[in-house]
Design a protein around this motif. Structure first.
Motif, mmCIF file in Angstrom:
data_model
loop_
_atom_site.group_PDB
_atom_site.id
_atom_site.type_symbol
_atom_site.label_atom_id
_atom_site.label_comp_id
_atom_site.label_asym_id
_atom_site.label_seq_id
_atom_site.Cartn_x
_atom_site.Cartn_y
_atom_site.Cartn_z
ATOM 1 N N TRP A 207 6.787 1.835 -32.354
ATOM 2 C CA TRP A 207 8.063 2.357 -31.888
ATOM 3 C C TRP A 207 8.432 1.738 -30.545
ATOM 4 C CZ3 TRP A 207 6.496 8.183 -32.604
ATOM 5 C CH2 TRP A 207 6.421 8.464 -33.976
ATOM 6 N N ARG A 208 9.700 1.431 -30.394
ATOM 7 C CA ARG A 208 10.266 1.048 -29.107
ATOM 8 C C ARG A 208 11.160 2.190 -28.643
ATOM 9 N NH1 ARG A 208 6.900 -2.781 -31.041
ATOM 10 N NH2 ARG A 208 6.962 -4.682 -29.780
ATOM 11 N N LEU A 209 10.956 2.619 -27.417
ATOM 12 C CA LEU A 209 11.770 3.686 -26.854
ATOM 13 C C LEU A 209 12.572 3.103 -25.693
ATOM 14 C CD1 LEU A 209 12.356 6.722 -27.144
ATOM 15 C CD2 LEU A 209 10.631 7.142 -25.400
ATOM 16 N N ASP A 210 13.873 2.956 -25.918
ATOM 17 C CA ASP A 210 14.768 2.420 -24.899
ATOM 18 C C ASP A 210 15.234 3.569 -24.004
ATOM 19 O OD1 ASP A 210 14.607 -0.144 -26.064
ATOM 20 O OD2 ASP A 210 16.178 0.370 -27.494
ATOM 21 N N VAL A 211 14.817 3.515 -22.745
ATOM 22 C CA VAL A 211 15.084 4.613 -21.808
ATOM 23 C C VAL A 211 16.125 4.170 -20.779
ATOM 24 C CG1 VAL A 211 14.066 6.229 -20.160
ATOM 25 C CG2 VAL A 211 12.698 5.395 -22.097
ATOM 26 N N GLU A 212 17.129 4.994 -20.599
ATOM 27 C CA GLU A 212 18.136 4.763 -19.561
ATOM 28 C C GLU A 212 18.137 5.950 -18.610
ATOM 29 O OE1 GLU A 212 22.500 3.050 -19.778
ATOM 30 O OE2 GLU A 212 22.529 5.200 -20.236
ATOM 31 N N ILE A 213 18.054 5.658 -17.309
ATOM 32 C CA ILE A 213 18.003 6.704 -16.285
ATOM 33 C C ILE A 213 19.158 6.493 -15.317
ATOM 34 C CG2 ILE A 213 16.641 7.735 -14.423
ATOM 35 C CD1 ILE A 213 14.144 6.703 -15.862
ATOM 36 N N MET A 214 19.921 7.536 -15.074
ATOM 37 C CA MET A 214 21.041 7.491 -14.138
ATOM 38 C C MET A 214 20.754 8.434 -12.981
ATOM 39 S SD MET A 214 23.959 7.538 -17.090
ATOM 40 C CE MET A 214 22.872 8.567 -18.084
ATOM 41 N N LEU A 215 20.853 7.925 -11.757
ATOM 42 C CA LEU A 215 20.612 8.696 -10.545
ATOM 43 C C LEU A 215 21.882 8.712 -9.700
ATOM 44 C CD1 LEU A 215 17.175 7.098 -9.568
ATOM 45 C CD2 LEU A 215 17.495 9.327 -10.629
ATOM 46 N N ARG A 216 22.227 9.875 -9.179
ATOM 47 C CA ARG A 216 23.395 9.964 -8.305
ATOM 48 C C ARG A 216 23.239 11.135 -7.348
ATOM 49 N NH1 ARG A 216 28.552 10.931 -11.820
ATOM 50 N NH2 ARG A 216 27.471 9.459 -13.180
#
Length: 280
Positions: A207-216
């Motif tokens: 499995w490939r887990l594409d992670v996107e994280i947004m910080l503000r």
């Protein structure tokens, strides 16, 4: 705002193994009998040493359980719902009272309260987690700027559809690019959002887990936080990537071997842990 992306590789596990593990945990809980003074008796007749019933009726909403102390931490669990066809829900409170430090004074207390809800144990479809954590004052109030809340959801149906090997299943249930895992974290001066999309690699089956994280930043702190986030973006990306890679290692080394066990072996190990505090 900072937007960070990272992909981790996970060794696969079958849905049947995960469903079996969830069923075993529920079977063991339902096999426990309440004895005197809060003692719980396992299905094989051994007393449980790791958990005691401290209030209410076993496996009824409102039942409360205490766990064997680990250092200064106190862990208590309250049963919110128990319906294998619909939902299992629990609240777990971990507290640490203030304690003296070598040079005088004392540390803050701490409280982490978590609610976990599983929709349906018979065919697990969705897991929801809410966490409220804070350092506390002597009167129990949380300290200013020393707290955070987290809300996460794992859509198991979407996950299995995305990584499944049946093209018909993927076509009818998977939504391309839709996250199966979402996490939102709120702090007095910062917000973070995590979106993770799983996919199966046709070449090796992993499995490939594409992670996107947004910080503000939040509120009045948004312009103040913007510059540090921009300046430290590369460092943050490296640190977060390393943390995610460690999670992938923990999955491979710690969790996957347990999920891959035969259900009866998994049951035996859980019972041994409950009744002796250790496993072979």
């Amino acid at each position: 705002m900072a937007r960070l992306r990272h992909t981790i590789v996970l060794e696969p596990v079958s849905r049947r193994r995960v469903d079996d593990a969830v069923a075993v945990v529920h079977d063991i809980a339902e096999g426990l009998l309440a004895g005197g003074e809060g003692t719980l008796i396992a299905e094989d007749g051994r007393p449980v040493v790791e958990v005691t019933l401290t209030g209410g009726e076993h496996l009824r909403p409102g039942a409360r359980y205490g766990f064997a102390a680990s250092g200064p931490h106190l862990t208590e669990l309250e049963l919110l719902t128990w319906d294998r066809d619909r939902e299992t829900g629990v609240r777990l409170d971990v507290t640490e009272p203030p304690h003296a430090v070598p040079r005088g004074g004392e540390t803050s207390g701490a409280l982490v309260s978590s609610v976990v809800r599983l929709r349906s144990a018979e065919r697990p479809e969705h897991v929801e987690v809410t966490v409220d954590a804070a350092l506390t004052r002597p009167d129990g109030r949380r300290r200013r700027l020393r707290w955070f809340t987290l809300h996460g959801g794992l859509d198991l149906a979407r996950w299995w559809a995305a990584v499944g090997t049946d093209p018909a299943t993927r076509a009818t249930r998977a939504v391309p690019g839709a996250p199966a895992l979402t996490v939102d974290v709120r702090h007095p001066i910062l917000r973070a959002g995590v979106r993770a999309v799983p996919r199966a690699d046709a070449a090796d089956g992993r499995w490939r887990l594409d992670v996107e994280i947004m910080l503000r930043g939040r509120g009045l702190a948004r312009p103040v936080a913007a510059v540090p986030l921009l300046v430290t973006r590369r460092v943050l990306h490296r640190a977060i990537g390393q943390a995610l890679d460690r999670l992938a290692d923990d999955w491979r080394v710690v969790l996957l071997p347990e999920l891959d066990r035969d259900p009866e072996d998994f049951r035996r190990r859980l019972l041994d842990e409950l009744c002796t505090g250790s496993v072979d």
